[in-house]
Design a protein around this motif. Structure first.
Motif, short mmCIF file in Angstrom:
data_model
loop_
_atom_site.label_atom_id
_atom_site.label_comp_id
_atom_site.label_asym_id
_atom_site.label_seq_id
_atom_site.Cartn_x
_atom_site.Cartn_y
_atom_site.Cartn_z
N MET A 1 66.05 57.24 65.43
CA MET A 1 67.25 56.71 66.08
C MET A 1 66.87 55.59 67.03
O MET A 1 65.85 55.69 67.74
CB MET A 1 67.98 57.82 66.84
CG MET A 1 69.30 57.39 67.46
SD MET A 1 70.17 58.77 68.21
CE MET A 1 71.76 58.01 68.53
N LYS A 2 67.68 54.54 67.09
CA LYS A 2 67.42 53.41 67.99
C LYS A 2 68.61 53.24 68.93
O LYS A 2 69.77 53.17 68.49
CB LYS A 2 67.19 52.13 67.18
CG LYS A 2 65.96 52.19 66.29
CD LYS A 2 65.65 50.83 65.69
CE LYS A 2 65.12 49.87 66.74
NZ LYS A 2 64.63 48.61 66.12
N ILE A 3 68.30 53.18 70.24
CA ILE A 3 69.34 53.10 71.27
C ILE A 3 69.12 51.86 72.10
O ILE A 3 67.98 51.56 72.52
CB ILE A 3 69.31 54.35 72.18
CG1 ILE A 3 69.53 55.62 71.35
CG2 ILE A 3 70.35 54.24 73.28
CD1 ILE A 3 69.38 56.90 72.15
N LEU A 4 70.19 51.12 72.37
CA LEU A 4 70.16 49.92 73.21
C LEU A 4 71.00 50.19 74.45
O LEU A 4 72.16 50.58 74.35
CB LEU A 4 70.72 48.73 72.44
CG LEU A 4 70.62 47.35 73.10
CD1 LEU A 4 69.16 46.93 73.28
CD2 LEU A 4 71.38 46.31 72.28
N VAL A 5 70.41 50.01 75.63
CA VAL A 5 71.10 50.26 76.90
C VAL A 5 71.16 48.98 77.71
O VAL A 5 70.13 48.33 77.92
CB VAL A 5 70.38 51.35 77.72
CG1 VAL A 5 71.11 51.57 79.05
CG2 VAL A 5 70.30 52.65 76.95
N PRO B 1 64.81 62.81 72.53
CA PRO B 1 63.36 62.71 72.81
C PRO B 1 62.59 61.84 71.82
O PRO B 1 61.55 61.28 72.18
CB PRO B 1 62.90 64.17 72.76
CG PRO B 1 63.93 64.88 71.95
CD PRO B 1 65.22 64.19 72.25
N GLU B 2 63.08 61.72 70.60
CA GLU B 2 62.35 60.95 69.59
C GLU B 2 62.91 59.54 69.39
O GLU B 2 62.41 58.78 68.56
CB GLU B 2 62.40 61.69 68.24
CG GLU B 2 61.86 63.11 68.30
CD GLU B 2 60.40 63.14 68.74
OE1 GLU B 2 59.64 62.20 68.38
OE2 GLU B 2 60.02 64.09 69.45
N ALA B 3 63.94 59.19 70.15
CA ALA B 3 64.61 57.90 69.94
C ALA B 3 63.76 56.74 70.45
O ALA B 3 62.93 56.89 71.37
CB ALA B 3 65.96 57.89 70.65
N GLN B 4 63.96 55.58 69.86
CA GLN B 4 63.40 54.33 70.34
C GLN B 4 64.45 53.72 71.26
O GLN B 4 65.49 53.25 70.81
CB GLN B 4 63.10 53.39 69.17
CG GLN B 4 62.59 52.01 69.57
CD GLN B 4 61.11 52.01 69.97
OE1 GLN B 4 60.39 52.94 69.61
NE2 GLN B 4 60.67 50.99 70.68
#
Length: 363
Positions: free
Chosen positions: A1-5, A29-32
């Motif tokens: 999973m990829k998250i942009l903040v 916990p495993e997200a980028q």
């Protein structure tokens, strides 16, 4: 999973977002996780909770079309690093939501504000923000709408009224500035016990008069064996010079000493601090320092500092308070009475009341 903040734009807001970043990492916990921020909060991004930091270019004095062009350029670059499964906007600006949309985030989470609701797929009601701490409004965005968020009240230890008692443990008992901010060159500490004063703030409606700080420093110098340490950025250096010119105040100038994380050890080891409503108030509380905030125009329901450190707000709630304006709108005779009405002697008595059990005072 990829998250942009998209991170907050101000020092205090970024520090208030610490529970959000902590629980975002715990939830994924495993997200980028990539955070996008302006350069003046780069040094205080929470690196233990994110994988990558992308810094927005400064627009400077550019017009709105040039700023839009820069935003589109950044969005195009981020889109090339995708695809992004989730985008979260902590600022409530239109441009922050637009960045997530144009970066190609499949799910876009934030509060519906400034007409940007159509850009968000997980739109939170802006009314939720009324009367709640900003840290809590951020924290809620770390979780899907249908999920029950973690409690902000349980994040840091609960401090008893008696300073000699043990606090009730929280999720985070202390802030690790080395792990989070990569502090490698902290400022050297003064010899002996000391207290901190921070006389600066960007907004005039949050700056206690310098002469009041001088009176307070004199009372502390006469009543204790503590040395005072002045902190702040380059803009506070002239203020520190004026205060340090009076040797009877026993003050040490540590302004304009580089990035904010260098102050971590200084705040962690101080007996207490006296600060304006500013980013340094949040830095002090985060590092566990007993923090006395001389509070001006801000609304403490939203932006009271958060941390394992005890926070005491000292304010003068006049009729127009809190206005949350950066510049006082009252006529000259009534200018800044929310601050000028707070006397140095009353601040001193509040300090003595709270810390007397741990610091000897000469009566």
């Amino acid at each position: 999973m990829k998250i942009l903040v998209r991170a907050p734009n101000w020092i205090g807001d970024q520090i208030l977002a610490y529970p959000f970043f902590y629980w975002l990492r715990q939830s994924y916990p495993e997200a980028q996780i990539t955070v996008v921020c302006v350069d003046w909060v780069l040094d205080i991004q929470f690196r233990a909770s994110v994988n990558e930091i992308h810094v927005l270019p400064r627009a400077g004095g550019a017009g709105k079309w040039e700023r839009f062009r820069l935003l589109e350029e950044v969005a195009g670059e981020l889109k090339g690093r995708g695809p992004w499964d989730l985008g979260i906007s902590l600022p409530n600006s239109f441009s922050a939501a637009w960045l997530l949309y144009r970066s190609g985030c499949r799910e876009r989470r934030g509060y519906g504000f400034e007409g940007r609701g159509f850009l968000l797929t997980d739109r939170r009601d802006f009314e939720e923000l009324q009367g709640i701490p900003r840290a809590e409004s951020y924290l809620r965005l770390a979780f899907p709408k249908e999920a029950k968020p973690e409690s902000l009240d349980d994040f840091f230890p609960k401090l008893p009224e008696n300073n000699l008692d043990e606090p009730v443990p929280g999720v985070v008992d202390h802030f690790n500035s080395v792990a989070e901010w990569g502090v490698s060159e902290a400022l050297s500490l003064p010899r002996g016990d000391y207290w901190i004063l921070a006389p600066g703030s960007q907004a005039e409606s949050r700056r206690w008069p310098l002469e009041y700080f001088s009176v307070l420093a004199r009372r502390i110098a006469q009543s204790t064996d503590l040395q005072g340490v002045i902190v702040g950025g380059p803009l506070e250096a002239p203020l520190a010079s004026r205060l340090c010119a009076d040797l009877s105040l026993r003050l040490l100038d540590r302004t304009a000493q580089g990035p904010l994380p260098r102050l971590s050890g200084l705040f962690s080891s101080a007996r207490f601090s006296v600060v304006n409503d500013s980013g340094l108030a949040h830095l002090s509380a985060l590092h566990g320092c007993t923090t006395f905030v001389v509070w001006g125009a801000g609304d403490p329901r939203h932006t009271k500092p958060l941390g394992p450190g005890r926070v005491q707000l000292i304010f003068n709630p006049i009729e127009c308070w809190p206005c949350e304006r950066n510049t006082c709108f009252q006529l000259p005779a009534a200018q800044l009475q929310c601050l000028k009405g707070i006397q140095a002697d009353s601040v001193f008595e509040e300090i003595r009341r709270v810390v007397r059990g741990t610091i000897p005072f000469r009566d």
